[in-house]
Design an enzyme around this catalytic site. Structure first.
Site, PDB file in Angstrom:
ATOM      1  N   ASP A  11       0.913  -1.378  -0.115  1.00  0.00           N
ATOM      2  CA  ASP A  11      -0.017   0.144  -0.009  1.00  0.00           C
ATOM      3  C   ASP A  11       0.818   1.362   0.092  1.00  0.00           C
ATOM      4  O   ASP A  11       2.030   1.223   0.068  1.00  0.00           O
ATOM      5  CB  ASP A  11      -0.899  -0.035   1.172  1.00  0.00           C
ATOM      6  CG  ASP A  11      -2.082   0.876   1.102  1.00  0.00           C
ATOM      7  OD1 ASP A  11      -3.304   0.590   1.678  1.00  0.00           O
ATOM      8  OD2 ASP A  11      -1.864   2.072   0.426  1.00  0.00           O
ATOM      9  N   ILE A  12       0.141   2.450  -0.115  1.00  0.00           N
ATOM     10  CA  ILE A  12       0.843   3.737   0.087  1.00  0.00           C
ATOM     11  C   ILE A  12       0.847   4.075   1.619  1.00  0.00           C
ATOM     12  O   ILE A  12       1.494   5.169   1.731  1.00  0.00           O
ATOM     13  CB  ILE A  12       0.765   4.667  -0.890  1.00  0.00           C
ATOM     14  CG1 ILE A  12      -1.143   5.094  -0.637  1.00  0.00           C
ATOM     15  CG2 ILE A  12       0.985   4.203  -2.524  1.00  0.00           C
ATOM     16  CD1 ILE A  12      -1.324   6.125  -1.573  1.00  0.00           C
ATOM     17  N   ARG A  13       0.333   3.483   2.407  1.00  0.00           N
ATOM     18  CA  ARG A  13       0.247   3.637   3.857  1.00  0.00           C
ATOM     19  C   ARG A  13       0.704   2.482   4.571  1.00  0.00           C
ATOM     20  O   ARG A  13       0.364   1.322   4.278  1.00  0.00           O
ATOM     21  CB  ARG A  13      -1.436   4.058   4.198  1.00  0.00           C
ATOM     22  CG  ARG A  13      -1.913   5.443   3.574  1.00  0.00           C
ATOM     23  CD  ARG A  13      -3.199   5.462   3.516  1.00  0.00           C
ATOM     24  NE  ARG A  13      -4.135   4.497   2.859  1.00  0.00           N
ATOM     25  CZ  ARG A  13      -5.316   4.410   2.666  1.00  0.00           C
ATOM     26  NH1 ARG A  13      -6.059   5.751   2.912  1.00  0.00           N
ATOM     27  NH2 ARG A  13      -6.005   3.785   2.080  1.00  0.00           N
ATOM     28  N   ASP A  29       3.526   2.213  -4.979  1.00  0.00           N
ATOM     29  CA  ASP A  29       2.915   3.190  -5.529  1.00  0.00           C
ATOM     30  C   ASP A  29       2.437   2.539  -7.104  1.00  0.00           C
ATOM     31  O   ASP A  29       3.399   2.600  -7.809  1.00  0.00           O
ATOM     32  CB  ASP A  29       3.600   4.529  -5.611  1.00  0.00           C
ATOM     33  CG  ASP A  29       3.021   5.511  -6.380  1.00  0.00           C
ATOM     34  OD1 ASP A  29       3.509   6.783  -6.450  1.00  0.00           O
ATOM     35  OD2 ASP A  29       1.913   5.201  -7.057  1.00  0.00           O
ATOM     36  N   TYR A 118     -15.633   6.303 -12.488  1.00  0.00           N
ATOM     37  CA  TYR A 118     -15.266   4.941 -11.821  1.00  0.00           C
ATOM     38  C   TYR A 118     -15.679   3.959 -12.679  1.00  0.00           C
ATOM     39  O   TYR A 118     -14.924   3.044 -13.200  1.00  0.00           O
ATOM     40  CB  TYR A 118     -16.085   4.883 -10.775  1.00  0.00           C
ATOM     41  CG  TYR A 118     -15.900   3.802  -9.911  1.00  0.00           C
ATOM     42  CD1 TYR A 118     -16.951   2.856  -9.809  1.00  0.00           C
ATOM     43  CD2 TYR A 118     -14.791   3.024  -9.318  1.00  0.00           C
ATOM     44  CE1 TYR A 118     -16.792   1.593  -8.715  1.00  0.00           C
ATOM     45  CE2 TYR A 118     -14.598   2.195  -8.759  1.00  0.00           C
ATOM     46  CZ  TYR A 118     -15.588   1.487  -8.235  1.00  0.00           C
ATOM     47  OH  TYR A 118     -15.440   0.311  -7.757  1.00  0.00           O
ATOM     48  N   LYS A 122     -13.217   1.291 -14.930  1.00  0.00           N
ATOM     49  CA  LYS A 122     -13.377  -0.116 -14.705  1.00  0.00           C
ATOM     50  C   LYS A 122     -13.657  -0.747 -16.210  1.00  0.00           C
ATOM     51  O   LYS A 122     -13.238  -1.877 -16.382  1.00  0.00           O
ATOM     52  CB  LYS A 122     -14.408  -0.422 -13.675  1.00  0.00           C
ATOM     53  CG  LYS A 122     -13.878   0.127 -12.320  1.00  0.00           C
ATOM     54  CD  LYS A 122     -12.584  -0.970 -11.903  1.00  0.00           C
ATOM     55  CE  LYS A 122     -12.235  -0.920 -10.596  1.00  0.00           C
ATOM     56  NZ  LYS A 122     -11.135  -1.892 -10.047  1.00  0.00           N
ATOM     57  N   ILE A 148     -19.809  -4.210  -1.467  1.00  0.00           N
ATOM     58  CA  ILE A 148     -19.422  -5.063  -0.537  1.00  0.00           C
ATOM     59  C   ILE A 148     -19.451  -4.707   1.171  1.00  0.00           C
ATOM     60  O   ILE A 148     -19.174  -3.542   1.291  1.00  0.00           O
ATOM     61  CB  ILE A 148     -17.936  -5.441  -0.434  1.00  0.00           C
ATOM     62  CG1 ILE A 148     -17.554  -6.082  -2.251  1.00  0.00           C
ATOM     63  CG2 ILE A 148     -17.262  -6.453   0.363  1.00  0.00           C
ATOM     64  CD1 ILE A 148     -18.577  -7.079  -2.531  1.00  0.00           C
TER      65      ILE A 148
END
Ligand code: VAH
Length: 300
Positions: A11-13, A29, A118, A122, A148
């Site tokens: 992740d980027i976190r 990234d 979005y 996709k 979800i």
């Protein structure tokens, strides 16, 4: 299935504390192709499961970032899959359908003219993934997820977020101000089913007849969900936007199917949901009540 020691999460976190000890976790990234390629080589990656994307509501608020992350990010992992012969799984969404798509029991193959950033990104992913599969033999796999539901993570800026928010408000406050109209029917799925359907598709030993499959479990409206919650919390109340002042997410939801035909996933890789409406609502409420009880206990 393969053991967390065989999975490199990224992740980027920073990873949440509970995941930090589960296995390797690296900074990645998706906009940085050389960085991704270094991870593939250093860790001898052979499958990529790619989830990086801005969801529907946040993407509408930041189209430029959504185009970068959702399109360029996907193009990077797809090119890596081609160069390094990787299996690539990246989920699509009911958001890839649009207002001209048949709304009831929407099939895998039909009119697809999404009118949200979005959905457009996709659909781009689906089409480009299919092209690389046909042209370069890349083992690209994807499924169109409904909304979800999970009690273990907060909503991430989607239009179906209400279906998670409602449980937290019902347990904590007894009331929920729903941002969608009461009759907005959308396909939904509990996270456990989503994970099972994804893994069953991902590990299937051979490439399947289709690159992309609809995945479905239940479809409901906010009013129907509220009624099911009231079976457990009889005093729960819900309110809706004024018809003449709809939330911006109403137009997004209106462009999506109300239900999906996922018969091909059931036929080709044995997809079958385990959580219907009753079991999902009971599970969500039980989990969130346990979270509230734990918070109260720790605050004493
Ligand atoms: C969203 N939860 O609302 C996502 C999902 C089916 C919609 O892709 O944007």
């Amino acid at each position: 299935m393969y053991g967390s020691e065989n999975v490199v999460a990224s992740d980027i976190r920073k990873a949440p504390d509970e995941f930090a000890a589960a296995g390797p976790f690296v900074y990645a990234d998706v906009m940085n192709y050389p960085m991704l390629e270094r991870i593939v080589v250093d860790w001898r990656i052979d499958w990529i499961v790619h989830y990086s994307a801005l969801l529907s509501a946040v993407a509408e608020k930041n189209p430029a970032l959504a185009l970068s992350v959702n399109m360029t990010g996907f193009q990077n992992v797809l090119e890596l899959a081609k160069v390094h012969r990787l299996r690539l799984y990246s989920p699509s969404t009911i958001g890839a359908f649009g207002p001209s798509t048949p709304k009831d029991m929407t099939p895998d193959l039909t009119v697809m003219r999404p009118n949200t950033i979005y959905g457009i990104t996709k659909l781009h992913m689906e089409l480009l993934g299919e092209y690389y599969r046909e042209k370069f033999g890349v083992d690209f796999r994807s499924a169109r997820y409904p909304g979800i539901l999970s009690a273990d993570s907060l909503p991430g800026g989607g239009t179906t977020d209400y279906a998670v928010d409602i449980f937290h408000h019902a347990v904590r406050h007894g009331h929920y101000n729903c941002f969608l109209s009461k009759d907005t029917r959308l396909p939904m799925m509990y996270l456990t089913d989503c994970i099972k359907g994804t893994v069953d598709h991902l590990v299937y030993p051979t490439p399947l007849p289709q690159s992309v499959y609809n995945l479905a479990a239940v479809s409901f409206t906010p009013e129907e969900l509220a009624a099911e919650i009231r079976k457990h919390l009889p005093h729960f109340t819900i309110s809706y936007p004024d018809a003449d002042k709809p939330d911006f997410r109403q137009a997004i939801a209106n462009s999506w199917p109300g239900s999906l035909d996922d018969s091909m996933a059931r036929q080709d890789f044995g997809w079958k949901e385990e959580y219907g409406m009753e079991k999902m609502v009971k599970t969500m409420l039980t989990k969130i009540q346990a979270q509230v009880d734990a918070e109260k206990k720790s605050s004493v």
